[in-house]
Design a protein around this motif. Structure first.
Motif, PDB file in Angstrom:
ATOM      1  N   VAL A  81       0.939  -1.061   0.101  1.00 32.71           N
ATOM      2  CA  VAL A  81       0.072  -0.112  -0.151  1.00 32.71           C
ATOM      3  C   VAL A  81       1.114   1.170  -0.053  1.00 32.71           C
ATOM      4  CG1 VAL A  81      -1.868  -1.154   1.215  1.00 32.71           C
ATOM      5  CG2 VAL A  81      -0.249   0.085   2.562  1.00 32.71           C
ATOM      6  N   PRO A  82       0.207   2.388  -0.430  1.00 34.79           N
ATOM      7  CA  PRO A  82       1.205   3.624  -0.342  1.00 34.79           C
ATOM      8  C   PRO A  82       1.667   3.876   0.990  1.00 34.79           C
ATOM      9  CG  PRO A  82      -0.900   4.032  -1.616  1.00 34.79           C
ATOM     10  CD  PRO A  82      -1.003   2.716  -0.880  1.00 34.79           C
ATOM     11  N   LEU A  83       2.977   4.442   1.101  1.00 37.04           N
ATOM     12  CA  LEU A  83       3.441   4.783   2.481  1.00 37.04           C
ATOM     13  C   LEU A  83       4.102   6.228   2.369  1.00 37.04           C
ATOM     14  CD1 LEU A  83       4.447   3.892   5.299  1.00 37.04           C
ATOM     15  CD2 LEU A  83       6.495   3.535   4.283  1.00 37.04           C
ATOM     16  N   SER A  84       3.634   7.055   3.598  1.00 28.67           N
ATOM     17  CA  SER A  84       4.116   8.450   3.598  1.00 28.67           C
ATOM     18  C   SER A  84       5.113   8.353   4.745  1.00 28.67           C
ATOM     19  CB  SER A  84       2.933   9.269   3.707  1.00 28.67           C
ATOM     20  OG  SER A  84       3.619  10.623   3.842  1.00 28.67           O
ATOM     21  N   LEU A  98      16.772  13.674  -0.187  1.00 26.44           N
ATOM     22  CA  LEU A  98      15.487  13.118   0.619  1.00 26.44           C
ATOM     23  C   LEU A  98      14.542  12.275  -0.415  1.00 26.44           C
ATOM     24  CD1 LEU A  98      15.053  16.371   2.577  1.00 26.44           C
ATOM     25  CD2 LEU A  98      15.677  14.067   3.509  1.00 26.44           C
ATOM     26  N   ILE A  99      14.434  12.968  -1.459  1.00 25.57           N
ATOM     27  CA  ILE A  99      13.275  12.204  -2.445  1.00 25.57           C
ATOM     28  C   ILE A  99      13.887  11.014  -3.047  1.00 25.57           C
ATOM     29  CG2 ILE A  99      12.411  12.561  -4.722  1.00 25.57           C
ATOM     30  CD1 ILE A  99      10.956  14.023  -2.714  1.00 25.57           C
ATOM     31  N   GLU A 100      15.196  11.012  -3.692  1.00 25.79           N
ATOM     32  CA  GLU A 100      15.961  10.018  -4.053  1.00 25.79           C
ATOM     33  C   GLU A 100      15.936   8.654  -2.993  1.00 25.79           C
ATOM     34  OE1 GLU A 100      18.898   6.893  -4.189  1.00 25.79           O
ATOM     35  OE2 GLU A 100      19.284   8.446  -3.050  1.00 25.79           O
ATOM     36  N   GLY A 101      16.165   9.063  -1.887  1.00 26.38           N
ATOM     37  CA  GLY A 101      16.247   8.210  -0.709  1.00 26.38           C
ATOM     38  C   GLY A 101      14.926   7.247  -0.446  1.00 26.38           C
ATOM     39  N   LEU A 102      13.815   8.275  -0.097  1.00 23.64           N
ATOM     40  CA  LEU A 102      12.317   7.734  -0.057  1.00 23.64           C
ATOM     41  C   LEU A 102      11.946   6.943  -1.062  1.00 23.64           C
ATOM     42  CD1 LEU A 102      10.667  10.842   1.464  1.00 23.64           C
ATOM     43  CD2 LEU A 102      11.250   8.797   2.736  1.00 23.64           C
ATOM     44  N   LEU A 103      12.227   7.428  -2.448  1.00 22.73           N
ATOM     45  CA  LEU A 103      11.656   6.413  -3.597  1.00 22.73           C
ATOM     46  C   LEU A 103      12.459   5.289  -3.663  1.00 22.73           C
ATOM     47  CD1 LEU A 103      11.183   9.239  -6.295  1.00 22.73           C
ATOM     48  CD2 LEU A 103       9.333   8.132  -4.982  1.00 22.73           C
ATOM     49  N   SER A 104      13.703   5.121  -3.291  1.00 17.68           N
ATOM     50  CA  SER A 104      14.526   3.997  -3.395  1.00 17.68           C
ATOM     51  C   SER A 104      14.010   2.950  -2.424  1.00 17.68           C
ATOM     52  CB  SER A 104      16.078   4.324  -3.122  1.00 17.68           C
ATOM     53  OG  SER A 104      16.088   4.594  -1.813  1.00 17.68           O
ATOM     54  N   ALA A 105      13.441   3.567  -1.115  1.00 19.73           N
ATOM     55  CA  ALA A 105      13.010   2.788  -0.239  1.00 19.73           C
ATOM     56  C   ALA A 105      11.608   2.360  -0.634  1.00 19.73           C
ATOM     57  CB  ALA A 105      13.224   3.275   1.255  1.00 19.73           C
ATOM     58  N   GLY A 106      10.831   2.821  -1.465  1.00 19.28           N
ATOM     59  CA  GLY A 106       9.641   2.530  -1.821  1.00 19.28           C
ATOM     60  C   GLY A 106       8.348   3.576  -1.210  1.00 19.28           C
ATOM     61  N   ALA A 107       8.806   4.410  -0.723  1.00 17.52           N
ATOM     62  CA  ALA A 107       7.661   5.196  -0.065  1.00 17.52           C
ATOM     63  C   ALA A 107       7.338   6.713  -1.089  1.00 17.52           C
ATOM     64  CB  ALA A 107       8.383   6.140   1.119  1.00 17.52           C
ATOM     65  N   VAL A 108       6.267   6.971  -1.135  1.00 15.94           N
ATOM     66  CA  VAL A 108       5.546   7.944  -2.049  1.00 15.94           C
ATOM     67  C   VAL A 108       4.908   9.230  -1.423  1.00 15.94           C
ATOM     68  CG1 VAL A 108       5.349   5.953  -3.838  1.00 15.94           C
ATOM     69  CG2 VAL A 108       3.555   6.852  -2.225  1.00 15.94           C
ATOM     70  N   ARG A 146       4.870  11.885  -8.440  1.00 13.06           N
ATOM     71  CA  ARG A 146       4.042  12.897  -7.735  1.00 13.06           C
ATOM     72  C   ARG A 146       4.013  12.629  -6.215  1.00 13.06           C
ATOM     73  NH1 ARG A 146       2.451  18.420  -8.378  1.00 13.06           N
ATOM     74  NH2 ARG A 146       1.239  18.754  -6.526  1.00 13.06           N
ATOM     75  N   VAL A 147       5.368  12.578  -5.787  1.00 11.87           N
ATOM     76  CA  VAL A 147       5.353  12.496  -4.385  1.00 11.87           C
ATOM     77  C   VAL A 147       4.441  13.276  -3.454  1.00 11.87           C
ATOM     78  CG1 VAL A 147       7.069  12.448  -2.111  1.00 11.87           C
ATOM     79  CG2 VAL A 147       8.017  11.569  -4.548  1.00 11.87           C
ATOM     80  N   VAL A 148       3.811  12.729  -2.650  1.00 14.48           N
ATOM     81  CA  VAL A 148       2.678  13.569  -2.001  1.00 14.48           C
ATOM     82  C   VAL A 148       3.514  14.446  -0.852  1.00 14.48           C
ATOM     83  CG1 VAL A 148       0.727  13.557  -0.403  1.00 14.48           C
ATOM     84  CG2 VAL A 148       0.842  11.978  -2.295  1.00 14.48           C
ATOM     85  N   VAL A 149       3.697  15.651  -0.982  1.00 10.94           N
ATOM     86  CA  VAL A 149       4.376  16.467  -0.047  1.00 10.94           C
ATOM     87  C   VAL A 149       3.275  17.037   1.014  1.00 10.94           C
ATOM     88  CG1 VAL A 149       5.769  18.400   0.238  1.00 10.94           C
ATOM     89  CG2 VAL A 149       6.215  17.010  -1.677  1.00 10.94           C
ATOM     90  N   ASN A 150       3.525  16.707   2.317  1.00  8.27           N
ATOM     91  CA  ASN A 150       2.628  17.136   3.551  1.00  8.27           C
ATOM     92  C   ASN A 150       3.325  18.104   3.995  1.00  8.27           C
ATOM     93  OD1 ASN A 150       0.770  17.225   5.169  1.00  8.27           O
ATOM     94  ND2 ASN A 150       1.018  15.332   6.454  1.00  8.27           N
ATOM     95  N   ALA A 151       3.137  19.410   3.952  1.00  6.26           N
ATOM     96  CA  ALA A 151       3.792  20.557   4.759  1.00  6.26           C
ATOM     97  C   ALA A 151       3.250  20.798   6.023  1.00  6.26           C
ATOM     98  CB  ALA A 151       3.955  21.872   3.923  1.00  6.26           C
ATOM     99  N   ARG A 152       4.098  20.769   7.132  1.00 10.64           N
ATOM    100  CA  ARG A 152       3.580  20.625   8.368  1.00 10.64           C
ATOM    101  C   ARG A 152       4.316  22.033   9.180  1.00 10.64           C
ATOM    102  NH1 ARG A 152       5.121  16.263  13.265  1.00 10.64           N
ATOM    103  NH2 ARG A 152       6.278  17.993  14.693  1.00 10.64           N
TER     104      ARG A 152
END
Length: 251
Positions: A81-84, A98-108, A146-152
Motif C-alpha cells: 500500500v502507499p506509504l508516507s 531526500l526524494i531519491e532516498g524515499l523513492l528507493s525505499a518504496g515510499a511515495v 508525484r511524491v505527496v508533500v505534506n507541509a507541516r
C-alpha cells in the motif's frame, strides 16, 4: 518500479478528500504495518517518533536519514500500500537526496516540518520552509513521481508567539507552502472544533489532523472538513500502556 511508485503516489493523493478523511495509521515497522493493512487500511504513514522509539533512538532527528530508509524499506517490503514518511525537518539532507532516498525505499509521500532539529530547534521562516517545499517538489518532478508533500507547521505544538494571531500566522505560513508545491497541509496539534473549521475552510489544500486512536471520535473529523487523519506517536503509546498492563500480571 517507477510505474509502481507513480501509481501508489497517485492513489495516495486521491485518498485526500476534505470532509471524507483518509485515515493513515502511523506505523513504525513491518509488524505494525501488516497489522494496519490486515485491518483494512488503504495507506499508511511512518512516524518519526515511533520509528525512533522502535530502534532505541530519540525523536527530533536522533536517527540519521539512512536509519529511516532502512526501516522504510522493511515496511514497504512487507505491505503493498502507499506509504508516507515523516522526515522531520529533513535530517540536514538536500531535497534531491531526500526524494531519491524515499523513492528507493518504496515510499511515495513525506511530512516536512518547520522546526530545524539540527540547528537547536529553531523555527524556519515561512519563506525558508516554502523554499524547502519547492525543492522537494522540484526533485520529485525530476524523478517522475508525484511524491505527496505534506507541509507541516509546528506553531501550535511550540505555542509560538502570541496565541491571539497564531491561527492567522499558521494559515499564512501553510498557504505559502501550498504555493510552493505542497499537496497537503498539516497544522499539527489537537485543535478545538472552531479552530479546525477555520483551518480547513481558509487553507487552500487538504488538511491533515492528528488523532488519538483510543480516545478521539472517528466521526468528528469529516464534519470539520479534515481530509487526512494520522496518529503521530499515539497508537504506539496506547499499545505500550496496554502492554504494561499485560506484563504487570506476571511480575
Amino acid at each position: 518500479m517507477n510505474d509502481v511508485l507513480k501509481g501508489r503516489a497517485e492513489a495516495l493523493l486521491a485518498l485526500h478528500r476534505p470532509g471524507n478523511p483518509v485515515v493513515l495509521p502511523t506505523v513504525w515497522d513491518a509488524w505494525s504495518a501488516r497489522l494496519a493493512v490486515d485491518a483494512g487500511f488503504a495507506a499508511l504513514t511512518a512516524g518519526s517518533h515511533p520509528l525512533a522509539d522502535s530502534i532505541g533512538k530519540e525523536d527530533n532527528e536522533g536517527m540519521v536519514f539512512d536509519d529511516v530508509l532502512t526501516r522504510v524499506a522493511q515496511i514497504t517490503a512487507a505491505v503493498d500500500v502507499p506509504l508516507s514518511v515523516d522526515i522531520e525537518s529533513g535530517y540536514g539532507e538536500a531535497p534531491e537526496r531526500l526524494i531519491e532516498g524515499l523513492l528507493s525505499a518504496g515510499a511515495v509521500g513525506l511530512n516536512i516540518e518547520d522546526t530545524v532539529h539540527g540547528e537547536g530547534g529553531r523555527l524556519r521562516s515561512s519563506a525558508e520552509h516554502a523554499e524547502l517545499v519547492a525543492g522537494l517538489r522540484e526533485a520529485a518532478d525530476k524523478a517522475g513521481v508525484r511524491v505527496v508533500v505534506n507541509a507541516r507547521t509546528d506553531l501550535f505544538l511550540r505555542q509560538d508567539g502570541d496565541e491571539a494571531d497564531r491561527v492567522d500566522r499558521a494559515i499564512a505560513r501553510l498557504t505559502e507552502a501550498a504555493e510552493a508545491g505542497a499537496d497537503v497541509l498539516y497544522p499539527v496539534g489537537v485543535h478545538p472544533p472552531e479552530v479546525m473549521r477555520r483551518l480547513t475552510s481558509e487553507l487552500p489544500l487538504p488538511v491533515n489532523a492528528i488523532a488519538r486512536p483510543d480516545q478521539s471520535d472517528p466521526s468528528s473529523y469529516g464534519p470539520l472538513g479534515v481530509a487526512r487523519i494520522s496518529f503521530g506517536p499515539f497508537w504506539q503509546a496506547a499499545l505500550a500502556e496496554r502492554s504494561k498492563e499485560l506484563l504487570a500480571r506476571w511480575i
